[in-house]
Design an enzyme around this catalytic site. Structure first.
Site, PDB file in Angstrom:
ATOM      1  CE  LYS A 132      -4.425   1.513   2.015  1.00 44.71           C
ATOM      2  NZ  LYS A 132      -5.185   2.144   0.879  1.00 44.71           N
TER       3      LYS A 132
ATOM      4  CD  GLU B  21      -6.567  -3.054  -6.429  1.00 43.56           C
ATOM      5  OE1 GLU B  21      -6.498  -3.246  -5.151  1.00 43.56           O
ATOM      6  OE2 GLU B  21      -5.168  -2.790  -6.947  1.00 43.56           O
TER       7      GLU B  21
ATOM      8  CG  LEU C 202      -4.143  -2.457  -0.703  1.00 45.72           C
ATOM      9  CD1 LEU C 202      -2.832  -2.936  -1.024  1.00 45.72           C
ATOM     10  CD2 LEU C 202      -4.724  -1.878  -0.441  1.00 45.72           C
TER      11      LEU C 202
HETATM   12  N1  PDD Z   1      -8.128   2.781  -0.249  1.00 42.40           N
HETATM   13  N2  PDD Z   1      -7.389  -1.144  -3.683  1.00 42.40           N
HETATM   14  C1  PDD Z   1      -7.208  -0.153  -3.516  1.00 42.40           C
HETATM   15  C2  PDD Z   1      -6.496   0.259  -5.204  1.00 42.40           C
HETATM   16  C3  PDD Z   1      -7.173   0.710  -2.500  1.00 42.40           C
HETATM   17  O1  PDD Z   1      -6.254   1.610  -2.379  1.00 42.40           O
HETATM   18  C4  PDD Z   1      -7.645   0.301  -1.626  1.00 42.40           C
HETATM   19  C5  PDD Z   1      -8.462   1.179  -0.198  1.00 42.40           C
HETATM   20  C6  PDD Z   1      -8.584  -0.803  -1.547  1.00 42.40           C
HETATM   21  C7  PDD Z   1      -8.852  -1.725  -0.114  1.00 42.40           C
HETATM   22  O2  PDD Z   1      -8.833  -1.631   0.857  1.00 42.40           O
HETATM   23  P1  PDD Z   1      -9.078  -1.947   2.078  1.00 42.40           P
HETATM   24  O3  PDD Z   1     -10.640  -2.480   2.313  1.00 42.40           O
HETATM   25  O4  PDD Z   1      -8.363  -1.848   2.843  1.00 42.40           O
HETATM   26  O5  PDD Z   1      -9.789  -0.364   2.701  1.00 42.40           O
HETATM   27  C8  PDD Z   1      -8.176  -1.843  -2.319  1.00 42.40           C
HETATM   28  C9  PDD Z   1      -8.337   3.461   0.852  1.00 42.40           C
HETATM   29  C10 PDD Z   1      -9.801   3.621   2.214  1.00 42.40           C
HETATM   30  C11 PDD Z   1      -7.683   4.762   0.306  1.00 42.40           C
HETATM   31  O6  PDD Z   1      -6.960   5.157  -0.602  1.00 42.40           O
HETATM   32  O7  PDD Z   1      -8.184   5.706   0.601  1.00 42.40           O
END
Ligand code: PDD
Length: 286
Positions: A150, A182, A206
């Site tokens: 991330k 995604e 991710l």
């Molecule tokens: N984004 N895929 C990507 C590319 C993301 O940036 C995110 C989360 C997710 C979902 O992951 P999670 O369920 O752990 O939030 C999938 C966050 C919320 C952001 O960048 O604000």
């Protein structure tokens, strides 16, 4: 009113919080982040986010700025100091400030930078979008190959959001070799009958913390879960589609590239999973 933010051991008014121009997060995007939601003043799935942060840091050989217990204490302190009922906590760790620009990683004596701030979103779980659903466009996925980490390299996801906006949509789904990876900032799902289909875990996406919980709840609710890649054509022909993320929970998708998905209205599977997710995660919040 000015927020209180956290920078390297200090709680400061946001106007006074500063990071060096030589910080590798600023110069190299050499940084990782987490977004943890807050509902009713409590943290949703903190353990999941802390575990993924540790993994991201490990994959990049980046030092951890502090223990999980200290991280939890900082999150809670920010919630309290800023009076957050519903919203998000953003956390970023960078490889720190070596005092100059250099492609090589700095020595271990350079300490990581740790920054956290809050984003207040009252009534976040009652987003009107959950009632009407989102419109999505498809765009080519041209991000780097380690999307499981991330990192703060968010330029292309930002461009994707702008492309969606320009097209009158709410977000973009990214497509590589003909298959959806995604969303720009969320995981993507389609529903066919009683089956929830979402891309399998790999370096291509991710590993969403919300995804893990939602798939667990789907299986517990006797839904069939298939973790595999799917195409945009399959999405257009699906009964339902939705996304998950820490900031949107479970959000229905009702249109893809101008084509209505299913009835063109939020479907029962997404609605049910959203309800179960919010109920269960509120109960487990800390
Ligand atoms: N984004 N895929 C990507 C590319 C993301 O940036 C995110 C989360 C997710 C979902 O992951 P999670 O369920 O752990 O939030 C999938 C966050 C919320 C952001 O960048 O604000």
């Amino acid at each position: 009113m000015s927020r209180t933010v956290y920078v390297n051991g200090e709680y400061l008014p946001e106007e006074e919080a500063k990071v060096s121009i030589f910080d590798r997060g600023f110069l190299m995007s050499d940084a990782v982040y987490e977004v943890t939601s807050v509902l009713g003043g409590k943290l949703i799935d903190f353990a999941g986010h802390a575990a993924r942060l540790a993994r991201s840091l490990g994959e990049l050989d980046m030092a951890s700025p502090c223990s999980d217990e200290e991280l939890l204490a900082i999150h809670r302190e920010l919630v309290t100091r800023n009076g957050i009922t519903d919203g998000m906590i953003y956390l970023q760790v960078t490889r720190g400030n070596p005092g100059d620009r250099d492609f090589a990683f700095p020595p271990a004596s350079v300490k990581p930078t740790l920054v956290l701030f809050t984003q207040s979103k009252p009534g976040m779980a009652d987003s009107p979008m959950a009632k009407v659903g989102m419109k999505v466009i498809s765009i080519e996925d041209i991000r780097w190959g380690r999307r499981d980490i991330k990192t703060v390299q968010l330029l292309y996801p930002s461009m994707g959001k702008m492309m969606a906006k320009k097209a009158g949509a709410d977000d973009a789904w990214l497509v590589e070799d003909g298959y959806v990876t995604e969303g720009t900032s969320n995981n993507a799902y389609i529903v066919k009958g009683n089956k929830v289909i979402t891309r399998d875990l790999s370096d291509d996406i991710l590993h969403g913390i919300t995804r893990a919980a939602v798939l667990r709840f789907a299986r517990e609710a006797q839904m069939e879960v298939e973790e595999r890649a799917f195409t945009i054509d399959e999405a257009k022909a699906a009964d339902e589609a939705f996304i998950t993320s820490a900031s949107t929970f479970v959000m229905p998708v009702v249109e893809m590239d101008g084509t209505a998905i299913g009835t063109g209205k939020p479907g029962p599977v997404a609605a049910r999973l959203r309800e179960i997710y919010l109920d269960e995660m509120r109960k487990a919040a800390i």
